[in-house]
Write an enzyme that holds these catalytic residues in place. Sequence first.
Site, PDB file in Angstrom:
ATOM      1  N   VAL A  53       0.838  -1.205   0.000  1.00  0.00           N
ATOM      2  CA  VAL A  53       0.000   0.000   0.000  1.00  0.00           C
ATOM      3  C   VAL A  53       0.872   1.253   0.000  1.00  0.00           C
ATOM      4  O   VAL A  53       0.547   2.245  -0.670  1.00  0.00           O
ATOM      5  CB  VAL A  53      -1.002  -0.019   1.172  1.00  0.00           C
ATOM      6  CG1 VAL A  53      -1.776   1.285   1.264  1.00  0.00           C
ATOM      7  CG2 VAL A  53      -1.975  -1.190   1.010  1.00  0.00           C
ATOM      8  N   ALA A 101       1.945   1.725  -3.510  1.00  0.00           N
ATOM      9  CA  ALA A 101       0.817   2.212  -4.307  1.00  0.00           C
ATOM     10  C   ALA A 101       0.536   3.688  -4.021  1.00  0.00           C
ATOM     11  O   ALA A 101       0.354   4.485  -4.952  1.00  0.00           O
ATOM     12  CB  ALA A 101      -0.427   1.364  -4.030  1.00  0.00           C
ATOM     13  N   GLU A 102       0.511   4.061  -2.749  1.00  0.00           N
ATOM     14  CA  GLU A 102       0.214   5.462  -2.416  1.00  0.00           C
ATOM     15  C   GLU A 102       1.316   6.391  -2.896  1.00  0.00           C
ATOM     16  O   GLU A 102       1.042   7.468  -3.410  1.00  0.00           O
ATOM     17  CB  GLU A 102      -0.005   5.642  -0.916  1.00  0.00           C
ATOM     18  CG  GLU A 102      -0.316   7.092  -0.580  1.00  0.00           C
ATOM     19  CD  GLU A 102      -1.372   7.268   0.488  1.00  0.00           C
ATOM     20  OE1 GLU A 102      -1.692   8.440   0.746  1.00  0.00           O
ATOM     21  OE2 GLU A 102      -1.882   6.292   1.031  1.00  0.00           O
ATOM     22  N   THR A 103       2.553   5.966  -2.759  1.00  0.00           N
ATOM     23  CA  THR A 103       3.669   6.780  -3.253  1.00  0.00           C
ATOM     24  C   THR A 103       3.539   7.004  -4.757  1.00  0.00           C
ATOM     25  O   THR A 103       3.648   8.133  -5.246  1.00  0.00           O
ATOM     26  CB  THR A 103       5.012   6.094  -2.928  1.00  0.00           C
ATOM     27  OG1 THR A 103       5.140   5.995  -1.498  1.00  0.00           O
ATOM     28  CG2 THR A 103       6.187   6.859  -3.505  1.00  0.00           C
ATOM     29  N   SER A 156       0.269   9.127  -5.679  1.00  0.00           N
ATOM     30  CA  SER A 156       0.406  10.518  -5.251  1.00  0.00           C
ATOM     31  C   SER A 156       1.370  11.280  -6.151  1.00  0.00           C
ATOM     32  O   SER A 156       1.090  12.410  -6.566  1.00  0.00           O
ATOM     33  CB  SER A 156       0.892  10.581  -3.799  1.00  0.00           C
ATOM     34  OG  SER A 156      -0.055  10.028  -2.926  1.00  0.00           O
TER      35      SER A 156
END
Length: 142
Positions: free
Chosen positions: A60, A63-65, A68
């Site tokens: 996660v 994925a968020e890195t 974003s």
Amino acid sequence: MAVFPPELTVEHLNRSMPNTMGGHIGIEFTKVGEDYLEAKMPVDHRTQQPMGLLHGGASVALAETMGSIAAYCVIDRSKFFCVGLEINANHLKGAKSGYVIGRTSPIHIGKQTHVWEIRIRDEQDNPICISRITMAILEIKK
């Protein structure tokens, strides 16, 4: 259709990694396409859970890195900034070593929200995780 500016490079993206969570867990951008970014992350002591498998939270974080940074690269940063609004992840297979590779591409790029899909696979091209992040695009108050 080109989403990212042609001057965007892997080197530019990797300059944002030091002193961040992404840098701490070893995320490194490896490719910039017209409509996708790719990055890799090691499966090692920083990203494994006690049983020796890739920690779902590390997937996660990758994925968020990626989502974003992808959103940040396509907004007008003189007028807007972006923050994560929601993220989900389906963990499909475990990984014990080597690297996992993420690829993010847009599902929706709107004025107030972006939705990015991140597909994470192992080095043998097995799917590890599929994630989707929604980014809120907010106006800078001057």
